[in-house]
Design an enzyme around this catalytic site. Structure first.
Site, PDB file in Angstrom:
ATOM      1  N   GLY A  74      -6.025  -3.221   7.407  1.00 28.09           N
ATOM      2  CA  GLY A  74      -7.217  -2.222   7.364  1.00 28.09           C
ATOM      3  C   GLY A  74      -8.142  -2.137   8.491  1.00 28.09           C
ATOM      4  O   GLY A  74      -8.593  -1.189   8.948  1.00 28.09           O
ATOM      5  N   GLY A 122     -11.072  -0.705   3.102  1.00 28.78           N
ATOM      6  CA  GLY A 122     -10.098  -0.674   4.283  1.00 28.78           C
ATOM      7  C   GLY A 122      -9.721   0.923   4.474  1.00 28.78           C
ATOM      8  O   GLY A 122     -10.613   1.781   4.508  1.00 28.78           O
ATOM      9  N   ASP A 123      -8.658   0.726   5.401  1.00 36.43           N
ATOM     10  CA  ASP A 123      -8.444   2.099   5.952  1.00 36.43           C
ATOM     11  C   ASP A 123      -8.324   3.273   5.126  1.00 36.43           C
ATOM     12  O   ASP A 123      -8.297   4.427   5.389  1.00 36.43           O
ATOM     13  CB  ASP A 123      -7.253   2.133   6.973  1.00 36.43           C
ATOM     14  CG  ASP A 123      -6.033   1.554   6.354  1.00 36.43           C
ATOM     15  OD1 ASP A 123      -6.195   0.499   5.602  1.00 36.43           O
ATOM     16  OD2 ASP A 123      -5.097   2.196   6.344  1.00 36.43           O
ATOM     17  N   THR A 158       0.855  -0.984  -0.062  1.00 32.87           N
ATOM     18  CA  THR A 158       0.147   0.082   0.107  1.00 32.87           C
ATOM     19  C   THR A 158       0.773   1.163   0.041  1.00 32.87           C
ATOM     20  O   THR A 158       1.905   1.031   0.432  1.00 32.87           O
ATOM     21  CB  THR A 158      -0.915  -0.050   1.127  1.00 32.87           C
ATOM     22  OG1 THR A 158      -1.944  -1.020   1.019  1.00 32.87           O
ATOM     23  CG2 THR A 158      -1.317   1.166   1.604  1.00 32.87           C
ATOM     24  N   THR A 166      -0.590   2.257   6.917  1.00 36.00           N
ATOM     25  CA  THR A 166      -0.589   1.086   6.220  1.00 36.00           C
ATOM     26  C   THR A 166      -0.526  -0.119   7.020  1.00 36.00           C
ATOM     27  O   THR A 166      -0.256   0.008   8.314  1.00 36.00           O
ATOM     28  CB  THR A 166       0.745   0.999   5.151  1.00 36.00           C
ATOM     29  OG1 THR A 166       0.703  -0.203   4.749  1.00 36.00           O
ATOM     30  CG2 THR A 166       1.993   1.481   5.964  1.00 36.00           C
ATOM     31  N   GLY A 167      -0.962  -1.289   6.566  1.00 41.58           N
ATOM     32  CA  GLY A 167      -1.265  -2.406   7.354  1.00 41.58           C
ATOM     33  C   GLY A 167      -2.412  -3.224   7.230  1.00 41.58           C
ATOM     34  O   GLY A 167      -3.134  -2.906   6.462  1.00 41.58           O
TER      35      GLY A 167
END
Ligand code: ASP
Length: 318
Positions: free
Chosen positions: A236, A212-213, A182, A233-234
């Site tokens: 979400g 997602g986020d 991402t 990032t990660g």
């Protein structure tokens, strides 16, 4: 001299996704080259007097077009083998942000998010309606998944237990090793404005319709020109539940320094959701940066007038 040192310095920090990044050396080299190029391009805009928001959009476009990262052209595939992308951005001077979710049409979802911000009062536009909006604006069309993503998709379908989507913590355990790619950026312009943005293809084999986020103001990105900005990032689902980007900025608003605010949120997030779930880059109003993650890696680049940093790893919290 004193006057010069108190002026905000233009600066930009970008990332290419928190994850394990256990790939071949060439892919890692290309990821580093993409973040370096994006930061360089963003800084050029800032040094010419461009807006932080423009620098964020242009830097993210470079990352979306890089093919090596999980955004734009390089987006990963849903469980039914398609691309669905999320992106969003926030202008910390106006205090306004906007995102797009589950879009398939635009080559550069971050450009569509910018259009939502500038042309509407909405904060989130999703799905086919957002795609129609992109088409009506004449935005460039996405060419479809890369052959190497289709190949990886087939491989994953053969080897994975697809039941893992049931519980987010199981997802963290299983996908925590695989997420990465991402993209995001935070920039500070000559006027002292901060902007932040994010763009992603999401997580591999996500259910169609999952957002997602990276589309959600306050979760995947947030900017407030009084203190700073964040791009996350990660996994979400965990980032949305913890409202990561906004909470880092809130800690700074309450008086914590940049590093302390970032450390507190990553440590708390790791306790709650486990390792392999989060990374972010952040800038404060003086142009200082933090790149931090609880994953093994997170390629990032920082650039200001007199300094460039490019690395596969920031501050790693275990
Ligand atoms: N945060 C992104 C998402 O969950 C994925 C990532 O950062 O790798 O959509």
């Amino acid at each position: 001299m004193a006057l010069v040192s108190t002026l905000p310095r233009p600066a930009i920090v970008v990332h290419g996704g928190a994850g394990r990044w256990a790939t071949d050396p060439d892919t890692r080299r290309r990821a580093l080259e993409a973040v370096r190029k994006a930061a360089h391009h963003g800084l050029e805009i800032l040094l010419r007097g461009g807006l932080a928001l423009d620098a964020v959009v242009e830097a993210i476009k470079v990352l979306e077009d890089s093919e090596v990262l999980n955004a734009g052209i390089g987006s990963v595939l849903t469980i039914d083998g398609r691309i669905e992308m999320d992106a969003g951005l926030m202008d910390g001077c106006r205090g306004r942000g906007a995102g797009v979710g589950c879009v398939t049409y635009p080559k550069n979802p971050i450009v569509l998010a910018r259009e939502v911000l500038e042309r509407t009062d909405h904060v989130l536009l999703v799905g086919t309606a957002a795609d129609r909006f992109a088409q009506s604006l004449g935005l460039e069309e996405h060419p479809g998944p890369l052959p190497q993503r289709i190949e990886k998709y087939r491989e994953l379908l053969r080897s994975r237990n697809l039941g893992y989507w049931k519980k987010v913590l199981d997802v963290a355990k299983v996908m925590g090793l695989d997420i990465g790619g991402t993209v995001g950026a935070v920039a500070l312009d000559l006027e002292g404005c901060i902007a932040a943005g994010a763009s992603t293809g999401g997580v591999w084999l996500k259910l169609p319709g999952r957002i997602g986020d990276s589309a959600i103001v306050g979760a995947g990105f947030y900017a407030d020109s009084r203190v700073g900005g964040v791009s996350a990032t990660g996994l979400g689902e965990t980032i949305v539940m913890n409202f990561v980007a906004r909470r880092v900025v809130e800690k700074m608003l309450s008086g914590l320094g940049l590093l302390q605010a970032c450390l507190e949120i990553v440590k708390e997030h790791t306790q709650r959701f486990g390792r392999g779930t989060l990374g972010f880059v952040a800038l404060d109003v003086r142009g200082n940066y933090v790149a931090i993650h609880n994953t093994e890696c997170m390629p990032f680049a920082y650039a200001c007038r007199d300094k460039v940093v490019v690395s596969m790893e920031g501050l790693r919290i275990v």
